[in-house]
Structures are given as structure tokens and as C-alpha cells.
Scaffold this motif. Structure first.
Motif, PDB file in Angstrom:
ATOM      1  N   GLN A 110       0.606  -0.920   0.323  1.00 34.59           N
ATOM      2  CA  GLN A 110      -0.035   0.022   0.216  1.00 34.59           C
ATOM      3  C   GLN A 110       1.599   1.143   0.502  1.00 34.59           C
ATOM      4  OE1 GLN A 110      -3.715   0.510  -0.135  1.00 34.59           O
ATOM      5  NE2 GLN A 110      -3.028   2.114  -0.733  1.00 34.59           N
ATOM      6  N   LEU A 111       1.873   0.946   0.810  1.00 38.53           N
ATOM      7  CA  LEU A 111       2.734   2.368   0.871  1.00 38.53           C
ATOM      8  C   LEU A 111       3.564   2.608  -0.877  1.00 38.53           C
ATOM      9  CD1 LEU A 111       4.329   4.482   2.167  1.00 38.53           C
ATOM     10  CD2 LEU A 111       6.557   3.134   2.801  1.00 38.53           C
ATOM     11  N   VAL A 112       3.529   1.934  -1.338  1.00 39.01           N
ATOM     12  CA  VAL A 112       4.821   1.988  -3.159  1.00 39.01           C
ATOM     13  C   VAL A 112       3.536   2.117  -3.678  1.00 39.01           C
ATOM     14  CG1 VAL A 112       5.373   0.110  -4.599  1.00 39.01           C
ATOM     15  CG2 VAL A 112       5.838  -0.436  -2.375  1.00 39.01           C
ATOM     16  N   SER A 113       2.408   1.426  -3.419  1.00 42.41           N
ATOM     17  CA  SER A 113       1.296   2.659  -4.322  1.00 42.41           C
ATOM     18  C   SER A 113       0.122   3.825  -4.116  1.00 42.41           C
ATOM     19  CB  SER A 113       0.003   1.012  -3.791  1.00 42.41           C
ATOM     20  OG  SER A 113      -1.155   2.312  -4.967  1.00 42.41           O
ATOM     21  N   ASP A 114       0.892   4.567  -2.720  1.00 44.26           N
ATOM     22  CA  ASP A 114       0.886   5.452  -2.557  1.00 44.26           C
ATOM     23  C   ASP A 114       1.849   6.762  -3.012  1.00 44.26           C
ATOM     24  OD1 ASP A 114      -1.880   4.678  -1.010  1.00 44.26           O
ATOM     25  OD2 ASP A 114      -1.054   4.645   1.255  1.00 44.26           O
ATOM     26  N   LEU A 115       3.053   6.255  -2.892  1.00 45.30           N
ATOM     27  CA  LEU A 115       4.035   7.129  -2.698  1.00 45.30           C
ATOM     28  C   LEU A 115       4.642   7.089  -4.280  1.00 45.30           C
ATOM     29  CD1 LEU A 115       6.654   5.782  -1.468  1.00 45.30           C
ATOM     30  CD2 LEU A 115       5.309   7.726  -0.818  1.00 45.30           C
ATOM     31  N   ASP A 116       3.734   6.020  -5.497  1.00 49.03           N
ATOM     32  CA  ASP A 116       4.166   5.542  -6.596  1.00 49.03           C
ATOM     33  C   ASP A 116       2.423   6.952  -7.357  1.00 49.03           C
ATOM     34  OD1 ASP A 116       5.028   5.669  -9.189  1.00 49.03           O
ATOM     35  OD2 ASP A 116       3.347   4.109  -9.187  1.00 49.03           O
ATOM     36  N   GLY A 117       1.702   7.079  -6.434  1.00 45.23           N
ATOM     37  CA  GLY A 117       0.870   8.164  -6.839  1.00 45.23           C
ATOM     38  C   GLY A 117       0.861   9.625  -6.692  1.00 45.23           C
ATOM     39  N   ALA A 118       1.357  10.027  -5.135  1.00 42.52           N
ATOM     40  CA  ALA A 118       1.984  10.901  -4.878  1.00 42.52           C
ATOM     41  C   ALA A 118       3.015  11.512  -6.018  1.00 42.52           C
ATOM     42  CB  ALA A 118       2.390  10.907  -3.265  1.00 42.52           C
ATOM     43  N   ASP A 119       3.908  10.501  -6.109  1.00 42.02           N
ATOM     44  CA  ASP A 119       5.108  10.762  -6.811  1.00 42.02           C
ATOM     45  C   ASP A 119       4.803  11.342  -8.120  1.00 42.02           C
ATOM     46  OD1 ASP A 119       7.438  10.846  -5.196  1.00 42.02           O
ATOM     47  OD2 ASP A 119       7.510   8.606  -5.100  1.00 42.02           O
ATOM     48  N   ASN A 120       4.139  10.722  -9.135  1.00 41.53           N
ATOM     49  CA  ASN A 120       3.672  11.236 -10.235  1.00 41.53           C
ATOM     50  C   ASN A 120       2.255  12.169 -10.191  1.00 41.53           C
ATOM     51  OD1 ASN A 120       4.677   8.449 -11.056  1.00 41.53           O
ATOM     52  ND2 ASN A 120       2.534   7.179 -11.280  1.00 41.53           N
ATOM     53  N   ARG A 121       1.897  12.059  -9.285  1.00 43.00           N
ATOM     54  CA  ARG A 121       0.535  13.502  -8.934  1.00 43.00           C
ATOM     55  C   ARG A 121       1.440  14.635  -9.820  1.00 43.00           C
ATOM     56  NH1 ARG A 121      -1.942  10.076  -6.148  1.00 43.00           N
ATOM     57  NH2 ARG A 121      -1.568  11.341  -4.404  1.00 43.00           N
ATOM     58  N   ALA A 122       2.749  15.051  -8.358  1.00 42.03           N
ATOM     59  CA  ALA A 122       3.518  15.836  -8.265  1.00 42.03           C
ATOM     60  C   ALA A 122       4.767  15.958  -9.061  1.00 42.03           C
ATOM     61  CB  ALA A 122       4.617  15.240  -6.516  1.00 42.03           C
ATOM     62  N   ALA A 123       5.511  14.755  -9.797  1.00 43.18           N
ATOM     63  CA  ALA A 123       5.909  15.730 -11.118  1.00 43.18           C
ATOM     64  C   ALA A 123       4.606  15.983 -11.934  1.00 43.18           C
ATOM     65  CB  ALA A 123       6.583  13.625 -11.899  1.00 43.18           C
ATOM     66  N   LEU A 124       3.614  15.768 -12.333  1.00 42.13           N
ATOM     67  CA  LEU A 124       3.003  16.120 -13.300  1.00 42.13           C
ATOM     68  C   LEU A 124       2.650  17.411 -12.770  1.00 42.13           C
ATOM     69  CD1 LEU A 124       0.504  16.444 -16.048  1.00 42.13           C
ATOM     70  CD2 LEU A 124      -1.022  14.890 -14.636  1.00 42.13           C
TER      71      LEU A 124
ATOM     72  N   LEU B 106       4.418   9.418   4.402  1.00 39.82           N
ATOM     73  CA  LEU B 106       4.645   8.594   5.156  1.00 39.82           C
ATOM     74  C   LEU B 106       5.242   8.278   6.406  1.00 39.82           C
ATOM     75  CD1 LEU B 106       8.450   9.828   3.040  1.00 39.82           C
ATOM     76  CD2 LEU B 106       7.828   7.522   2.774  1.00 39.82           C
ATOM     77  N   LYS B 107       4.741   9.441   7.084  1.00 39.18           N
ATOM     78  CA  LYS B 107       4.694   9.072   8.295  1.00 39.18           C
ATOM     79  C   LYS B 107       2.998   8.480   8.665  1.00 39.18           C
ATOM     80  CE  LYS B 107       3.668  11.799  12.519  1.00 39.18           C
ATOM     81  NZ  LYS B 107       2.652  11.101  13.278  1.00 39.18           N
ATOM     82  N   ALA B 108       2.011   8.668   7.891  1.00 39.14           N
ATOM     83  CA  ALA B 108       1.401   7.454   8.537  1.00 39.14           C
ATOM     84  C   ALA B 108       1.713   6.085   8.409  1.00 39.14           C
ATOM     85  CB  ALA B 108      -0.046   8.566   7.432  1.00 39.14           C
ATOM     86  N   ALA B 109       2.384   5.765   7.120  1.00 39.83           N
ATOM     87  CA  ALA B 109       2.980   4.415   6.930  1.00 39.83           C
ATOM     88  C   ALA B 109       4.190   3.788   8.259  1.00 39.83           C
ATOM     89  CB  ALA B 109       3.468   4.336   5.693  1.00 39.83           C
ATOM     90  N   ASP B 110       4.314   4.888   8.767  1.00 43.38           N
ATOM     91  CA  ASP B 110       5.908   4.802   9.683  1.00 43.38           C
ATOM     92  C   ASP B 110       4.709   4.234  10.765  1.00 43.38           C
ATOM     93  OD1 ASP B 110       7.163   4.608   8.515  1.00 43.38           O
ATOM     94  OD2 ASP B 110       8.084   6.801   9.264  1.00 43.38           O
ATOM     95  N   ASP B 111       3.469   5.256  11.137  1.00 41.54           N
ATOM     96  CA  ASP B 111       2.906   4.816  12.406  1.00 41.54           C
ATOM     97  C   ASP B 111       1.959   3.810  12.123  1.00 41.54           C
ATOM     98  OD1 ASP B 111       3.352   7.179  12.821  1.00 41.54           O
ATOM     99  OD2 ASP B 111       1.118   8.445  12.919  1.00 41.54           O
ATOM    100  N   ALA B 112       0.980   3.161  11.052  1.00 38.92           N
ATOM    101  CA  ALA B 112       1.257   1.819  10.768  1.00 38.92           C
ATOM    102  C   ALA B 112       1.934   0.752  10.992  1.00 38.92           C
ATOM    103  CB  ALA B 112       0.441   1.838   9.666  1.00 38.92           C
ATOM    104  N   ALA B 113       3.136   0.924  11.066  1.00 40.27           N
ATOM    105  CA  ALA B 113       4.100   0.113  10.684  1.00 40.27           C
ATOM    106  C   ALA B 113       4.204  -0.342  12.524  1.00 40.27           C
ATOM    107  CB  ALA B 113       4.939   0.035  10.416  1.00 40.27           C
ATOM    108  N   ASN B 114       5.103   0.822  12.852  1.00 40.73           N
ATOM    109  CA  ASN B 114       4.848   0.873  14.897  1.00 40.73           C
ATOM    110  C   ASN B 114       4.051  -0.025  15.003  1.00 40.73           C
ATOM    111  OD1 ASN B 114       7.522   2.105  14.245  1.00 40.73           O
ATOM    112  ND2 ASN B 114       6.745   3.908  14.474  1.00 40.73           N
TER     113      ASN B 114
ATOM    114  N   GLY C 284      10.667   0.381   4.710  1.00 39.14           N
ATOM    115  CA  GLY C 284      12.703   0.050   3.964  1.00 39.14           C
ATOM    116  C   GLY C 284      13.185   0.267   2.241  1.00 39.14           C
ATOM    117  N   VAL C 285      12.384  -0.998   1.798  1.00 34.85           N
ATOM    118  CA  VAL C 285      12.121  -1.236   0.253  1.00 34.85           C
ATOM    119  C   VAL C 285      11.067  -0.497  -0.219  1.00 34.85           C
ATOM    120  CG1 VAL C 285      11.201  -2.972  -0.996  1.00 34.85           C
ATOM    121  CG2 VAL C 285      12.448  -3.447   0.753  1.00 34.85           C
ATOM    122  N   ALA C 286       9.969  -0.063  -0.018  1.00 34.91           N
ATOM    123  CA  ALA C 286       9.212   0.327  -0.387  1.00 34.91           C
ATOM    124  C   ALA C 286       8.954   1.817  -0.742  1.00 34.91           C
ATOM    125  CB  ALA C 286       7.715   0.087   0.461  1.00 34.91           C
ATOM    126  N   LYS C 287      10.032   2.393   0.608  1.00 39.04           N
ATOM    127  CA  LYS C 287      10.505   3.841   0.128  1.00 39.04           C
ATOM    128  C   LYS C 287      11.764   3.924  -0.691  1.00 39.04           C
ATOM    129  CE  LYS C 287       9.195   5.025   4.940  1.00 39.04           C
ATOM    130  NZ  LYS C 287       9.530   5.328   6.297  1.00 39.04           N
TER     131      LYS C 287
END
Length: 221
Positions: free
Chosen positions: A18-32, A66-74, A167-170
Motif C-alpha cells: 500500500q505504501l508503494v502504491s501511495d508513494l507512486d501515486g503521489a510522485d506521479n501527481r507531483a511530477a505532473l 510516509l508518516k502515516a505508513a510509519d505509524d501503521a508499521a509501529n 525501507g524497500v517501499a521507500k
């Protein structure tokens, strides 16, 4: 309460993906958005100050993910640790009726022993008794890949797997598909590790072929 031997590792896999998907979506939107904003600055439709403010919003969006994902991981680690400690607490109520009598009165062969290990794979107290039986009866020469994992062993392995998967997801080098392949690998590897299975015989996905020969791959495995 410990859910099952697969529940927490499945959640870890899903969290990482889910983090991979969220970051990919955010990065694509940001680039555009950045491309549009840069063009707007060139065309005089957007000031440099406004551009920087909008860029800061994009950065903040990524950091929030990233913070939401870290909180979920912890939270997942904490939940797993509490459930594992509870499940490993010795209690007579966790020993099935007649089980101890079987261990006292039967000389189990390898097939019988391994069948019992599989039967009680989600019951750490029973597994602890079986491991003690194996250690106390070397004359039976029980052949098994099973090794009892203590609560501390399991918690350490799971925490390491969570940190690795996150770490892999990031990771900014690999593609989303490569990241997800690694996450599946590490979640499965951790699962088999806490089951007491040796590395060489874990039925886990192979190392992604797409990453073979990459100089940065070794740090992930």
C-alpha cells in the motif's frame, strides 16, 4: 490474542504494498503538477513564490504519506509483540488434554513428530513442549527442520521484516513492481523464519530476476 501464523505477515505485505502504491501515486501527481507549474512560471501565470508554496505542499503530502505508513508499521509491531507475548505465556489451559501423556508414553518417529508440529503450528506452548521432547530424546533420532522460536526470537524477526519492507517501499531506485516483489519476499521470509524453518528450505518467492546483478540489491536481502 494471536490471530494465526499468517495473519500478521499478510498485513505486513499489504502495508508495504500500500505504501508503494501511495508513494507512486503521489510522485506521479507531483511530477505532473511541477511540470505544469514550471510552465506557468515561464508563461508568467505563476510567481516564483507561488511555485515554491505549491511545491512545499507536494512535499508535505509525501511526508504525510510516509508518516502515516510509519505509524501503521509501529502499530503493527506493537500489536504483534503483545499478541506474541500473550500466546507464548505458559498455561495449563493451553495444553490439550492427553498431549503430555502422549509425550510421556510414546516414542514418536519423525513423521509423527512433524505431523504434530504441523497440527500445533499456531500454539507456541504446545510447540515448546514438542521441542523439549525432541531435545530430551536424542536416541529417537527425530529428523525435522522445525526449531522452536521463542517470543523474543519472533518479535525480533518480525520487527526486522517490518523495517526491511518499509525501507524497500521507500527506496527511490527500484520500480513499484520490483519493490512489491521484494516486499512479498521479505514478508514470506519472516513468516517462515518465525515458524522455525531453515532458510534453505523456505517455500518463498525467488529473488526477483529483474534485480539480479544490480549493485544495490544485496542490501535488501
Amino acid at each position: 490474542m494471536f490471530k494465526s501464523s499468517t495473519y500478521y505477515h499478510t498485513r505486513l505485505r499489504d502495508l508495504g504494498n500500500q505504501l508503494v502504491s501511495d508513494l507512486d501515486g503521489a510522485d506521479n501527481r507531483a511530477a505532473l503538477q511541477r511540470a505544469r507549474d514550471k510552465q506557468a512560471v515561464k508563461d508568467g501565470l505563476l510567481t516564483e513564490k507561488a511555485y515554491k508554496l505549491r511545491d512545499a505542499e507536494l512535499v508535505a503530502e509525501r511526508e504525510a504519506i510516509l508518516k502515516a505508513a510509519d505509524d501503521a508499521a509501529n502499530s503493527l509491531i506493537a500489536e504483534y509483540n503483545a499478541a506474541t507475548d500473550e500466546a507464548h505465556l505458559p498455561s495449563a489451559s493451553r495444553v490439550e488434554s492427553g498431549f503430555v501423556e502422549i509425550l510421556k508414553n510414546f516414542d514418536l518417529d519423525s513423521d509423527e513428530f512433524n505431523s504434530m508440529v504441523d497440527l500445533y503450528k499456531d500454539k507456541p506452548v504446545m510447540l515448546r513442549l514438542l521441542d523439549s521432547y525432541r531435545e530430551n530424546h536424542p536416541e529417537l533420532e527425530i529428523k525435522t527442520d522445525f526449531r522452536y522460536q521463542s517470543a523474543s526470537d519472533k518479535k525480533a524477526a518480525f520487527a526486522q521484516a517490518v523495517n526491511t519492507c518499509m525501507g524497500v517501499a521507500k527506496n527511490g531506485v527500484f520500480s513499484p513492481q520490483q519493490k512489491q516483489e521484494h516486499i512479498v519476499y521479505h514478508a514470506a521470509k519472516a513468516f517462515h523464519s518465525v515458524q522455525g524453518n531453515p532458510d534453505g528450505e523456505m517455500p518463498i518467492p525467488p529473488t526477483p530476476e529483474a534485480l539480479q546483478g544490480n549493485a544495490g540489491t544485496s542490501v535488501l536481502f
